[in-house]
Design a protein around this motif. Structure first.
Motif, short mmCIF file in Angstrom:
data_model
loop_
_atom_site.label_atom_id
_atom_site.label_comp_id
_atom_site.label_asym_id
_atom_site.label_seq_id
_atom_site.Cartn_x
_atom_site.Cartn_y
_atom_site.Cartn_z
N LEU A 1 14.28 10.95 -1.18
CA LEU A 1 13.68 10.11 -2.22
C LEU A 1 12.16 10.12 -2.14
CD1 LEU A 1 16.06 7.01 -2.11
CD2 LEU A 1 16.09 8.88 -3.76
N ARG A 2 11.62 10.08 -0.91
CA ARG A 2 10.17 10.09 -0.76
C ARG A 2 9.59 11.42 -1.21
NH1 ARG A 2 12.22 5.98 0.34
NH2 ARG A 2 11.95 5.95 -1.92
N ASP B 1 0.82 -1.22 0.00
CA ASP B 1 0.00 0.00 0.00
C ASP B 1 0.85 1.26 0.00
OD1 ASP B 1 -2.24 -1.60 0.08
OD2 ASP B 1 -2.32 -1.61 2.28
N ASN B 2 2.12 1.14 0.34
CA ASN B 2 3.01 2.29 0.41
C ASN B 2 4.32 1.96 -0.30
OD1 ASN B 2 4.04 4.84 1.16
ND2 ASN B 2 5.05 3.92 2.93
N PRO B 3 4.28 1.80 -1.63
CA PRO B 3 5.50 1.42 -2.35
C PRO B 3 6.48 2.59 -2.47
CG PRO B 3 3.73 1.82 -3.89
CD PRO B 3 3.13 1.98 -2.52
N TRP B 4 7.72 2.24 -2.66
CA TRP B 4 8.78 3.24 -2.85
C TRP B 4 9.33 3.09 -4.27
CZ3 TRP B 4 12.08 2.77 2.30
CH2 TRP B 4 11.28 3.19 3.37
N ARG C 1 27.88 17.58 1.09
CA ARG C 1 27.17 17.50 2.36
C ARG C 1 26.87 16.03 2.64
NH1 ARG C 1 23.30 20.67 4.95
NH2 ARG C 1 22.69 19.68 6.91
N GLN C 2 27.38 15.51 3.74
CA GLN C 2 27.17 14.12 4.09
C GLN C 2 25.78 13.95 4.70
OE1 GLN C 2 29.31 11.73 3.28
NE2 GLN C 2 30.66 13.27 2.37
N LEU C 3 24.99 13.05 4.13
CA LEU C 3 23.64 12.79 4.60
C LEU C 3 23.57 11.42 5.24
CD1 LEU C 3 21.51 14.04 1.55
CD2 LEU C 3 22.33 15.35 3.51
N THR C 4 22.68 11.28 6.19
CA THR C 4 22.42 9.97 6.77
C THR C 4 21.48 9.19 5.87
OG1 THR C 4 20.51 10.70 8.04
CG2 THR C 4 22.68 10.99 9.07
N ILE C 5 21.35 7.90 6.16
CA ILE C 5 20.45 7.06 5.37
C ILE C 5 19.02 7.56 5.47
CG2 ILE C 5 19.49 4.74 5.14
CD1 ILE C 5 22.26 4.93 4.05
N ASP C 6 18.61 7.96 6.67
CA ASP C 6 17.25 8.47 6.83
C ASP C 6 17.03 9.74 6.02
OD1 ASP C 6 16.55 6.41 8.43
OD2 ASP C 6 16.72 7.50 10.33
N GLU C 7 18.02 10.60 5.98
CA GLU C 7 17.90 11.84 5.20
C GLU C 7 17.80 11.52 3.71
OE1 GLU C 7 20.38 14.86 8.13
OE2 GLU C 7 21.38 13.86 6.48
N MET C 8 18.60 10.58 3.25
CA MET C 8 18.53 10.20 1.84
C MET C 8 17.15 9.62 1.50
SD MET C 8 22.21 8.31 1.32
CE MET C 8 23.61 8.82 2.30
N ASN C 9 16.64 8.75 2.36
CA ASN C 9 15.32 8.18 2.10
C ASN C 9 14.23 9.23 2.12
OD1 ASN C 9 15.85 5.41 1.64
ND2 ASN C 9 16.16 5.07 3.83
N ALA C 10 14.35 10.20 3.04
CA ALA C 10 13.36 11.27 3.08
C ALA C 10 13.39 12.08 1.79
CB ALA C 10 13.62 12.17 4.28
N LEU D 1 19.34 -0.14 -9.98
CA LEU D 1 20.05 0.93 -9.26
C LEU D 1 19.52 2.29 -9.70
CD1 LEU D 1 22.49 1.75 -7.42
CD2 LEU D 1 23.87 1.82 -9.51
N VAL D 2 19.27 3.15 -8.73
CA VAL D 2 18.85 4.53 -8.98
C VAL D 2 19.96 5.46 -8.50
CG1 VAL D 2 17.18 6.35 -8.45
CG2 VAL D 2 16.41 4.00 -8.75
N ILE D 3 20.38 6.38 -9.37
CA ILE D 3 21.41 7.37 -9.03
C ILE D 3 20.74 8.74 -9.01
CG2 ILE D 3 23.65 8.33 -9.64
CD1 ILE D 3 24.20 5.80 -11.24
N VAL D 4 20.87 9.46 -7.89
CA VAL D 4 20.19 10.73 -7.68
C VAL D 4 21.22 11.83 -7.46
CG1 VAL D 4 18.55 11.99 -6.22
CG2 VAL D 4 18.20 9.56 -6.67
N ASP D 5 21.05 12.93 -8.18
CA ASP D 5 21.81 14.15 -7.91
C ASP D 5 21.09 14.89 -6.79
OD1 ASP D 5 22.97 16.67 -7.84
OD2 ASP D 5 23.18 16.83 -10.01
N MET D 6 21.64 14.82 -5.59
CA MET D 6 20.88 15.29 -4.43
C MET D 6 20.66 16.79 -4.47
SD MET D 6 23.58 15.03 -1.27
CE MET D 6 24.86 16.28 -1.04
N HIS D 7 21.62 17.58 -4.96
CA HIS D 7 21.42 19.03 -5.01
C HIS D 7 20.33 19.38 -6.01
CE1 HIS D 7 22.14 23.33 -5.25
NE2 HIS D 7 22.29 23.20 -6.56
N ALA D 8 20.38 18.77 -7.21
CA ALA D 8 19.37 19.07 -8.23
C ALA D 8 17.99 18.64 -7.75
CB ALA D 8 19.73 18.36 -9.53
#
Length: 701
Positions: free
Chosen positions: A666-667, A502-505, A655-664, A527-534
């Protein structure tokens, strides 16, 4: 075939209601009811704009195919020799021309498509002037072979001699044009090579094919088949469908098939459906994804009631819809079909009928703009779920079954490490010091205290063990989000709901960060590659726009007065624009006032653009206001300013991000409009499928 100069075709007054939609122009309507060919009265002739001059073989092909379509043809064949200079033959299976009307068909201003001024103001056919056949016959050797279905035999008319004799033919019409410009050698020498003229003829037919999926087209040159597009939509009377909804779905599939046949399958894969209705205007078709943009505007097709047009209003609207998602000067690709009441558009304004004039151009502009914008706004991450659901995942013996939507099944446990020669042992204190040094390299990153505190005692005591040896699979650790992480423009979610059916990512779960720039995430496809600043820049930008739209509509952008007003010489048009749009300029944070009859003074500029050139800014805004609607200019200027603010407010590189920050992050991307591109049109993420990864390592070869 019916002729623009003479043929029989649909009566606009008697046309069915669905004749105003692209479906009616795709061969889906019933056979047209023809009217006899008659000479137009002089009063009506004087109201018709001057007809076109035959410029090249493509002009002849376009007019003859127009007539065939007006005659209700479902199959059209074009045969050419020497690029159309020596011979042009257009064969169709339309309603045909009766014997007694063939001589009238070649007269100038003789047609069956209009009778009075009302018909001229509500043209629903491709041709209407009654000049094409007469113009073509004057510069070539032309003959017409036609037979209506109710006539026993066909008749052949020679345009030069006027001879009319019986001939054999199935119902329909054949137009034959030989030796184009033989009587005007001066015009013939300006023609290009046979290959160039052939390309123009093919393009003329291709434009018709894109809007008529119910009509089959074939082009032959020197006895060889060059292009062929088979009909993909049957007549509605032949289709056994329960309701209009089923017919519309059939139409959409047929149009998609025709677009793929004409423009290639890549266009269909890299485009999205546009279906928008606003007032009297309906916009349908497909808009190309920003990634499919080209360096040239050679795949931009706009149709108004089935007629291919090049209109500044439509071009500007489509371009404006791509402003936030195109990089640099790239050109979008699209095929848009605009349908509206023929009374609300004037096609009698250009000799080649390629330009039109709308009664309410703003209504059409906004419909096209919002239709394409809405189609582009949806994040494409959702398409990953649809693609994953379509991937077959058969379970093999001895392997776990793949989860729903997963192309690869997860391993049941971690693989035991291979035992190499053991390196020197490292005690617990040295390991902690090395870990702290590693975290400190990020500059401003979170300290490891909080994260190490969350690790189990078994994991902590295993630091003294040999690093190459894995005793057993360790539980996955979850770092706590760092305090004050990320910019305030996009606050993080401290606790994310777990992924479920019900809550896919769609973008998967984050696994690592590379050089403080890219985020790596694992999803069902690979694999998904994300430019975090963009990505974060787009999120902040969309939130700023939403906040501004939800606030007071009359709120102005913050401005900063200039210590010394900047003056510049202005044209009378610029002075008038500044006086007429003073309120609009104030909303943009600009204060431009007359300093003298020929001089303007800039007294204030937007705060975020205070370091720019105020004169250049004022000139560009005044030029936009002079050409376009004030609200459009305000919206564009606001978006530019908000884009600058978002760029400075987004999370920076390194900027070093934690796993939770990266997942947030992405969501947020999965639920943010236009999150596939940043404000400057650069992509924010890329997908590498398992098939592509396997190819990189030559797996399976």
């Amino acid at each position: 075939m019916t002729a623009d100069t003479a043929p029989a075709s649909l009566d606009p007054a008697d046309a069915p209601n669905d004749a105003l939609t692209p479906a009616a122009h795709s061969g889906s309507s019933a056979a047209p009811t023809r009217r006899p060919i008659q000479d137009l009265p002089d009063e009506l002739v004087s109201q018709i704009a001057a007809g076109e001059v035959v410029e090249r073989p493509a002009s002849v092909v376009r007019e003859l195919v127009d007539n065939a379509l007006d005659a209700g043809a479902t199959s059209i064949t074009v045969r050419l020799l020497a690029g159309g200079v020596r011979l042009i033959t257009v064969e169709d299976d339309g309603c045909g021309i009766p014997r007694e009307e063939l001589p009238i068909a070649l007269r100038r201003h003789a047609t069956s498509k209009i009778r009075n001024l009302h018909d001229l103001e509500s043209v629903a056919t491709m041709g209407f002037r009654g000049e094409a056949l007469a113009a073509i016959a004057s510069v070539s050797e032309m003959s017409v072979l036609s037979r209506p279905a109710q006539q026993e035999s066909a008749y052949l008319l020679d345009a030069r001699s006027g001879e009319l004799r019986p001939a054999a033919r199935n119902p329909g019409t054949t137009m034959e044009v030989k030796e184009l410009f033989f009587s005007t050698p001066a015009r013939r020498k300006f023609l290009k090579t046979d290959a160039t003229e052939l390309a123009h003829c093919v393009e003329a037919v291709r434009r018709h094919a894109l809007t008529r999926p119910g009509v089959g087209f074939a082009i032959w040159h020197e006895g060889k088949l060059v292009e062929q597009w088979r009909a993909t939509l049957p007549l509605r009377s032949d289709a056994d469908l329960p309701d209009d909804a089923a017919w519309q779905q059939l139409e959409q599939r047929a149009m998609d098939k025709r677009l793929a046949d004409v423009l290639g399958p890549d266009f269909l894969e890299q485009s999205i459906v546009v279906n928008y209705q606003a007032g009297h205007v309906q916009v349908r078709g497909r808009a190309g994804l920003p990634d499919a943009a080209r360096s040239r505007a050679d795949q931009q097709f706009c149709y108004v009631n089935g007629r291919f047009v090049r209109d500044k209003v439509l071009t500007h609207a489509a371009r404006a819809a791509y402003e936030d998602v195109l990089h640099g000067h790239r050109q979008p690709v699209y095929a848009l079909y605009i349908s509206l009441d023929p009374m609300r558009v004037d096609v009698n304004v250009h000799p080649t009928k390629i330009e039109v004039r709308f009664r309410d151009s703003r209504e059409v502009h906004q419909a096209v703009l919002h239709g394409v914008e809405n189609a582009l706004a949806a994040p494409r991450a959702q398409q990953l779920l649809d693609a994953a659901a379509a991937v077959p995942t058969p379970a093999t013996a001895g392997q776990p079954t793949a989860l729903p939507g997963q192309a690869y099944a997860p391993a049941p446990q971690a693989q035991t490490a291979m035992r190499f020669e053991a390196p020197p042992r490292v005690n617990g204190l040295q390991a902690l010091q090395q870990t702290a040094a590693l975290w400190g390299q990020g500059g401003g990153a979170a300290t490891p205290d909080a994260t190490l505190a969350g690790m189990s005692s078994n994991t902590a005591t295993s630091i003294d063990a040999t690093p190459w040896q894995v005793q057993e699979a360790s539980p996955r650790w979850s770092p706590q989000p760092a305090a004050g992480a990320m910019a305030a423009g996009a606050p993080l979610v401290p606790t994310l709901p777990p992924e479920s059916a019900d809550n896919p990512w769609p973008l998967g779960r984050a696994v690592a960060q590379i050089h403080g720039v890219y985020i790596l995430a694992e999803n069902a496809q690979g694999l998904v590659i994300v430019d975090m600043h963009a990505a974060h820049e787009r999120i902040v930008y969309e939130r700023l726009k939403s906040q501004l739209d939800d606030g007071d509509a009359s709120s102005a952008i913050a401005s900063q007065p200039l210590l010394i007003p900047a003056t510049f010489s202005a044209t009378p048009e610029e002075v008038a624009t500044a006086e007429d749009h003073s309120e609009t300029l104030a909303q943009l944070g600009l204060e431009v006032v007359p300093f003298s009859p020929k001089t303007l003074a800039v007294r204030a500029t937007p705060t975020t653009l205070a370091q720019g050139n105020p004169v250049e800014l004022a000139r560009s805004v005044l030029a936009e206001l002079a050409q376009h609607d004030a609200s459009t200019v305000v919206q564009r200027a606001r978006n530019e300013i908000l884009g600058t603010m978002a760029c400075h407010g987004a999370v920076r590189a390194n900027r070093q991000l934690t796993i939770d920050e990266m997942n947030a992050l992405l969501r947020d991307m999965e639920h943010t409009e236009r999150s596939d591109q940043c404000n400057h049109g650069r992509p924010t993420w890329r997908q590498l499928s398992m098939k592509e990864l396997d190819a990189l390592f030559l797996r399976g070869r």
